[in-house]
Design an enzyme around this catalytic site. Structure first.
Site, mmCIF file in Angstrom:
data_model
loop_
_atom_site.group_PDB
_atom_site.id
_atom_site.type_symbol
_atom_site.label_atom_id
_atom_site.label_comp_id
_atom_site.label_asym_id
_atom_site.label_seq_id
_atom_site.Cartn_x
_atom_site.Cartn_y
_atom_site.Cartn_z
ATOM 1 N N SER A 199 6.977 24.351 16.498
ATOM 2 C CA SER A 199 8.204 25.111 16.738
ATOM 3 C C SER A 199 8.430 25.244 18.231
ATOM 4 O O SER A 199 7.476 25.280 19.020
ATOM 5 C CB SER A 199 8.101 26.502 16.113
ATOM 6 O OG SER A 199 9.199 27.312 16.501
ATOM 7 N N TYR A 206 3.386 34.354 14.985
ATOM 8 C CA TYR A 206 3.968 33.035 14.744
ATOM 9 C C TYR A 206 3.970 32.202 16.026
ATOM 10 O O TYR A 206 3.589 31.021 16.022
ATOM 11 C CB TYR A 206 5.380 33.196 14.197
ATOM 12 C CG TYR A 206 6.085 31.900 13.894
ATOM 13 C CD1 TYR A 206 5.804 31.197 12.732
ATOM 14 C CD2 TYR A 206 7.032 31.379 14.761
ATOM 15 C CE1 TYR A 206 6.456 30.003 12.442
ATOM 16 C CE2 TYR A 206 7.696 30.194 14.479
ATOM 17 C CZ TYR A 206 7.396 29.507 13.327
ATOM 18 O OH TYR A 206 8.044 28.331 13.044
#
Length: 269
Positions: free
Chosen positions: A152, A165
């Site tokens: 990501s 995350y």
């Protein structure tokens, strides 16, 4: 040059979103044999499998498993063992929590362990389990097999759905570099770093109204004025998995409509 039709591919987290779009994209590109993994959404993954068959894949196997479990990773890979080789592994399975970065008390050690277990340890375990089949695929192909770690932009820019995350994806980027060095020349390893993707994750995490506002904000603030969909990002995943990227390894590839150029902004996938 070999084509996609020569490939055996494993895709984790293939029930919905980018995993499903990537699996279907691979089938459309010509991949004839796929193993699709899901954690809890069997019906959705079966629907993805049917879409892959409709797109031309001849053999599609659906396997339940939580990639944070090493035993499950080995079982997922075993589903491809009788093919004798795997030419690409797409580590797409992921999880998150939506927690504002300043709300430190809302993240526990257990939250970190769960998110890291799926997002960071899971891809490592999948590569370890599939290593011999990937090496066999490279030897049969004559070019390196491919691992695509779906990371990501959060792991590059420090923005995302939660600090846990962000950390898990930054760690995955580092692991990608290490694996690329360790597994060459038979296996190449790259990380794909999407920015915002218009997926059910945001509706589930923040509600429909907030998700709609975020989508419009992304369109207005990214340099390309775009809010990519899973189908858009899947095109990059298919490229990294396929023979056209055979000389790429150890790359951390942003795919974010240029959002990282604008500095801190809306939360990304």
């Amino acid at each position: 040059m070999v084509g996609f039709s020569d490939m055996n591919v494993i895709v984790t987290g293939a029930a919905t979103g980018l995993g499903a779009a990537t699996a279907i994209g691979l089938a459309r590109a010509g991949v004839s044999r796929l193993v699709l993994n899901y954690s809890s959404s069997k019906e959705a993954c079966e629907a993805t499998a049917e879409a892959c068959r409709a797109a031309g894949a001849h053999v599609v196997r659906v396997v339940q498993g939580d990639v944070s479990s090493d035993e499950d990773c080995r079982r997922i890979v075993t589903a491809a063992a009788d093919w004798g080789a795997v030419h690409a592994l797409v580590n797409n399975a992921g999880t998150t929590m939506h927690v504002p970065h300043g709300a430190l008390d809302q993240l526990s050690a257990d939250d970190f362990h769960r998110i890291y277990g799926v997002n960071t340890v899971g891809p490592f375990q999948m590569v370890r389990a599939a290593r011999s089949l990937l090496e066999a695929g490279a030897n049969a192909w004559g070019i390196p097999a491919s691992v695509v770690n779906v990371s990501s932009i959060a792991g590059i820019s420090g923005i995302g759905s939660s600090i846990a995350y962000v950390g898990s994806k930054a760690a995955l980027n580092g692991i990608t570099l290490s694996l690329a060095r360790a597994l060459a020349p038979l296996i190449r390893v790259n990380a794909l770093c999407p920015g915002y993707m218009d997926t059910p994750w945001f509706v589930k995490g923040t509600g429909q109204d907030a998700a709609d506002k975020l989508r419009e904000s992304v369109k207005q603030t990214t340099p390309l004025n775009a809010a990519p969909t899973p189908d858009d990002v899947a095109e990059a995943a298919v490229f990294l998995a396929g023979p056209g990227s055979r000389f790429m390894t150890g790359e951390i590839v942003p795919y974010d409509a240029g959002s990282r150029l604008t500095g801190p902004g809306p939360r990304k996938r």
